[in-house]
Design a protein around this motif. Structure first.
Motif, PDB file in Angstrom:
ATOM      1  N   PRO A  66      55.573  87.859  33.422  1.00  0.00           N
ATOM      2  CA  PRO A  66      55.148  87.748  32.015  1.00  0.00           C
ATOM      3  C   PRO A  66      55.674  86.489  31.342  1.00  0.00           C
ATOM      4  O   PRO A  66      54.976  85.874  30.528  1.00  0.00           O
ATOM      5  N   LEU A  67      56.921  86.091  31.672  1.00  0.00           N
ATOM      6  CA  LEU A  67      57.467  84.851  31.108  1.00  0.00           C
ATOM      7  C   LEU A  67      56.617  83.647  31.490  1.00  0.00           C
ATOM      8  O   LEU A  67      56.303  82.793  30.654  1.00  0.00           O
ATOM      9  N   HIS A  68      56.254  83.590  32.761  1.00  0.00           N
ATOM     10  CA  HIS A  68      55.457  82.466  33.246  1.00  0.00           C
ATOM     11  C   HIS A  68      54.105  82.417  32.550  1.00  0.00           C
ATOM     12  O   HIS A  68      53.627  81.338  32.155  1.00  0.00           O
ATOM     13  N   MET A  69      53.473  83.589  32.369  1.00  0.00           N
ATOM     14  CA  MET A  69      52.162  83.618  31.707  1.00  0.00           C
ATOM     15  C   MET A  69      52.279  83.201  30.238  1.00  0.00           C
ATOM     16  O   MET A  69      51.410  82.498  29.712  1.00  0.00           O
ATOM     17  N   THR A  70      53.384  83.599  29.576  1.00  0.00           N
ATOM     18  CA  THR A  70      53.571  83.212  28.175  1.00  0.00           C
ATOM     19  C   THR A  70      53.873  81.727  28.057  1.00  0.00           C
ATOM     20  O   THR A  70      53.467  81.074  27.089  1.00  0.00           O
ATOM     21  N   ILE A  71      54.578  81.157  29.032  1.00  0.00           N
ATOM     22  CA  ILE A  71      54.792  79.706  29.050  1.00  0.00           C
ATOM     23  C   ILE A  71      53.449  78.979  29.126  1.00  0.00           C
ATOM     24  O   ILE A  71      53.223  77.977  28.439  1.00  0.00           O
ATOM     25  N   LYS A  72      52.528  79.512  29.936  1.00  0.00           N
ATOM     26  CA  LYS A  72      51.249  78.845  30.159  1.00  0.00           C
ATOM     27  C   LYS A  72      50.310  78.962  28.968  1.00  0.00           C
ATOM     28  O   LYS A  72      49.683  77.977  28.567  1.00  0.00           O
ATOM     29  N   ASP A  73      50.182  80.171  28.378  1.00  0.00           N
ATOM     30  CA  ASP A  73      49.170  80.330  27.322  1.00  0.00           C
ATOM     31  C   ASP A  73      49.750  80.508  25.924  1.00  0.00           C
ATOM     32  O   ASP A  73      48.999  80.639  24.955  1.00  0.00           O
ATOM     33  N   ARG A  74      51.121  80.551  25.797  1.00  0.00           N
ATOM     34  CA  ARG A  74      51.807  80.662  24.514  1.00  0.00           C
ATOM     35  C   ARG A  74      51.461  81.935  23.757  1.00  0.00           C
ATOM     36  O   ARG A  74      51.530  81.998  22.530  1.00  0.00           O
ATOM     37  N   LEU A  75      51.106  83.015  24.494  1.00  0.00           N
ATOM     38  CA  LEU A  75      50.777  84.284  23.873  1.00  0.00           C
ATOM     39  C   LEU A  75      51.897  85.297  24.130  1.00  0.00           C
ATOM     40  O   LEU A  75      52.409  85.378  25.250  1.00  0.00           O
ATOM     41  N   PRO A  76      52.295  86.074  23.119  1.00  0.00           N
ATOM     42  CA  PRO A  76      53.329  87.099  23.326  1.00  0.00           C
ATOM     43  C   PRO A  76      52.794  88.253  24.174  1.00  0.00           C
ATOM     44  O   PRO A  76      51.590  88.526  24.190  1.00  0.00           O
ATOM     45  N   ARG A  77      53.690  88.929  24.896  1.00  0.00           N
ATOM     46  CA  ARG A  77      53.319  90.054  25.754  1.00  0.00           C
ATOM     47  C   ARG A  77      54.353  91.156  25.654  1.00  0.00           C
ATOM     48  O   ARG A  77      55.512  90.907  25.325  1.00  0.00           O
ATOM     49  N   GLU A  78      53.916  92.382  25.983  1.00  0.00           N
ATOM     50  CA  GLU A  78      54.828  93.522  26.042  1.00  0.00           C
ATOM     51  C   GLU A  78      54.489  94.329  27.291  1.00  0.00           C
ATOM     52  O   GLU A  78      53.316  94.580  27.576  1.00  0.00           O
ATOM     53  N   SER A  79      55.508  94.744  28.041  1.00  0.00           N
ATOM     54  CA  SER A  79      55.290  95.473  29.284  1.00  0.00           C
ATOM     55  C   SER A  79      56.393  96.493  29.497  1.00  0.00           C
ATOM     56  O   SER A  79      57.523  96.309  29.032  1.00  0.00           O
ATOM     57  N   HIS A  80      56.065  97.568  30.214  1.00  0.00           N
ATOM     58  CA  HIS A  80      57.050  98.543  30.669  1.00  0.00           C
ATOM     59  C   HIS A  80      57.361  98.235  32.137  1.00  0.00           C
ATOM     60  O   HIS A  80      56.491  98.370  33.002  1.00  0.00           O
ATOM     61  N   LEU A  81      58.583  97.833  32.426  1.00  0.00           N
ATOM     62  CA  LEU A  81      58.953  97.383  33.766  1.00  0.00           C
ATOM     63  C   LEU A  81      60.304  97.955  34.170  1.00  0.00           C
ATOM     64  O   LEU A  81      60.904  98.739  33.437  1.00  0.00           O
ATOM     65  N   ILE A  95      59.874  95.219  27.873  1.00  0.00           N
ATOM     66  CA  ILE A  95      60.154  93.805  27.637  1.00  0.00           C
ATOM     67  C   ILE A  95      59.084  93.200  26.737  1.00  0.00           C
ATOM     68  O   ILE A  95      57.924  93.625  26.739  1.00  0.00           O
ATOM     69  N   LYS A  96      59.505  92.218  25.969  1.00  0.00           N
ATOM     70  CA  LYS A  96      58.592  91.405  25.173  1.00  0.00           C
ATOM     71  C   LYS A  96      58.886  89.949  25.484  1.00  0.00           C
ATOM     72  O   LYS A  96      60.049  89.534  25.503  1.00  0.00           O
ATOM     73  N   THR A  97      57.839  89.182  25.768  1.00  0.00           N
ATOM     74  CA  THR A  97      58.000  87.743  25.968  1.00  0.00           C
ATOM     75  C   THR A  97      57.375  87.023  24.778  1.00  0.00           C
ATOM     76  O   THR A  97      56.234  87.315  24.395  1.00  0.00           O
ATOM     77  N   VAL A  98      58.136  86.097  24.190  1.00  0.00           N
ATOM     78  CA  VAL A  98      57.738  85.462  22.931  1.00  0.00           C
ATOM     79  C   VAL A  98      57.909  83.951  23.042  1.00  0.00           C
ATOM     80  O   VAL A  98      59.003  83.475  23.406  1.00  0.00           O
ATOM     81  N   PRO A  99      56.866  83.164  22.740  1.00  0.00           N
ATOM     82  CA  PRO A  99      57.028  81.698  22.744  1.00  0.00           C
ATOM     83  C   PRO A  99      57.907  81.260  21.579  1.00  0.00           C
ATOM     84  O   PRO A  99      57.838  81.847  20.491  1.00  0.00           O
ATOM     85  N   LEU A 100      58.763  80.268  21.812  1.00  0.00           N
ATOM     86  CA  LEU A 100      59.657  79.761  20.765  1.00  0.00           C
ATOM     87  C   LEU A 100      59.131  78.431  20.245  1.00  0.00           C
ATOM     88  O   LEU A 100      59.008  77.467  20.991  1.00  0.00           O
ATOM     89  N   GLU A 101      58.819  78.415  18.981  1.00  0.00           N
ATOM     90  CA  GLU A 101      58.327  77.189  18.352  1.00  0.00           C
ATOM     91  C   GLU A 101      59.515  76.395  17.804  1.00  0.00           C
ATOM     92  O   GLU A 101      60.467  76.956  17.281  1.00  0.00           O
ATOM     93  N   GLY A 102      59.466  75.089  17.944  1.00  0.00           N
ATOM     94  CA  GLY A 102      60.512  74.241  17.383  1.00  0.00           C
ATOM     95  C   GLY A 102      61.754  74.130  18.234  1.00  0.00           C
ATOM     96  O   GLY A 102      62.762  73.558  17.815  1.00  0.00           O
ATOM     97  N   ALA A 103      61.721  74.700  19.455  1.00  0.00           N
ATOM     98  CA  ALA A 103      62.872  74.585  20.341  1.00  0.00           C
ATOM     99  C   ALA A 103      62.931  73.188  20.942  1.00  0.00           C
ATOM    100  O   ALA A 103      61.963  72.416  20.876  1.00  0.00           O
ATOM    101  N   GLU A 104      64.091  72.850  21.534  1.00  0.00           N
ATOM    102  CA  GLU A 104      64.249  71.527  22.147  1.00  0.00           C
ATOM    103  C   GLU A 104      63.208  71.306  23.230  1.00  0.00           C
ATOM    104  O   GLU A 104      62.627  70.233  23.337  1.00  0.00           O
ATOM    105  N   ASP A 105      62.961  72.323  24.040  1.00  0.00           N
ATOM    106  CA  ASP A 105      61.866  72.286  25.005  1.00  0.00           C
ATOM    107  C   ASP A 105      60.682  73.018  24.383  1.00  0.00           C
ATOM    108  O   ASP A 105      60.769  74.225  24.105  1.00  0.00           O
TER     109      ASP A 105
END
Length: 294
Positions: A66-81, A95-105
């Motif tokens: 999920p992290l990799h997919m959120t890195i690619k499309d910048r969309l948040p996700r939620e999963s039971h894992l 888990i929730k994966t969230v893109p961070l805006e304004g970060a150094e990377d």
């Protein structure tokens, strides 16, 4: 200030850059997983750290992260894992994966995870008085004496109120060989690790205890045959994806054979357990790491 805020949260939080390298790890993540920041910062999330798996046993760190997919499309996700603790056992998480805006990377993503998902939540809990709990000394689970009392209790309820239940019996594959190779101490550690996985993931709607030697018995109230089969597959999969992790020895993988069956009206506890053993043996004959249900 940011780190203090993140460390004050109960949830586990870690941050990766665009290459999935871990740049931040909060105290919540350490509490849930056992990994300290110095264990993980600078490593990559696909370096066999948390070993995310889904309910089908797929290793998401290698395929479907999920992290990799959120890195690619910048969309948040939620999963039971399920993530893997530093000691090897499995923990159910949301888990929730969230893109961070304004970060150094600009491709940085945070994963937030909480311990609030349970495999057996869709099975109704049977509210009724139960025998006094007696624990096994090695695993801390209910012992055989307690399980036998509970089985008789369920049989009595079936006869008087027609309340249905089923059992799942598991046995560690090649445990005798493992015991000869690694010795009693590590064998006991494997038992404790597996017991922790089972109690973490099957703790709400059912009972799991140590039946005999390396055998675990589950008692499920109200489970249909199909639900029992799905639960048995979940137990097998989570056991297979757990491992005893050690600093001085190679990680020890574990697989189990499984027999699952529902109680038949009018039969004795001995009849029920004998049938579970026959199903367990059928799984062994198929090479182990297998589920047989009847």
């Amino acid at each position: 200030m940011f780190e203090q805020l993140m460390d004050s949260l109960y949830e586990g939080i870690y941050i990766v850059d665009g290459n999935r390298k871990i740049t931040f790890w909060n105290k919540g993540a350490e509490r849930i997983t056992g990994f300290k920041p110095e264990d993980v910062i600078g490593k990559y999330c696909h370096d066999n750290i948390l070993n995310h798996v889904d309910a089908q046993g797929r290793l998401l760190c290698l395929n479907g992260c999920p992290l990799h997919m959120t890195i690619k499309d910048r969309l948040p996700r939620e999963s039971h894992l399920f993530v893997q603790h530093k000691k090897g056992y499995r923990i159910p998480v949301t888990i929730k994966t969230v893109p961070l805006e304004g970060a150094e990377d600009p491709l940085s993503v945070a994963e937030i995870f909480t311990e609030n998902y349970n495999v057996g939540d869709n099975i109704p809990v049977m509210a009724c008085p139960e025998p006094e709990l007696i624990k096994d000394q090695i695993t801390g689970l209910p012992n055989r004496e307690y399980l036998e009392q509970l089985l008789r209790h369920h049989i009595s309820l079936n006869r008087t109120l027609n309340l249905q239940f089923g059992v799942i019996l598991t046995d560690i594959d090649t445990f005798e060989e493992f015991n000869n190779i690694y010795g009693r101490r590590l064998s006991d550690d494997v038992m404790r690790m597996l017991a922790k996985t089972l109690t973490e993931t099957f703790s709400h709607a059912e009972v799991v205890g140590r039946w005999r030697q390396d055998e675990f018995l589950f008692i499920f109230s109200g489970a249909s045959k199909e639900q029992l089969k799905n639960l048995a597959e979940g137990i097998r999969m989570l056991s297979e994806s757990s491992a005893l992790r050690g600093a001085t020895f190679k990680d020890v993988d574990v697989t189990i054979s499984v027999g699952a069956t529902r109680y038949h009206a009018g039969e004795t506890m001995e009849n029920l357990i004998a049938r579970a053993y026959e199903l367990l043996k059928a799984s062994k004959r198929k090479g182990g790491n297998f589920v047989t249900v009847k």
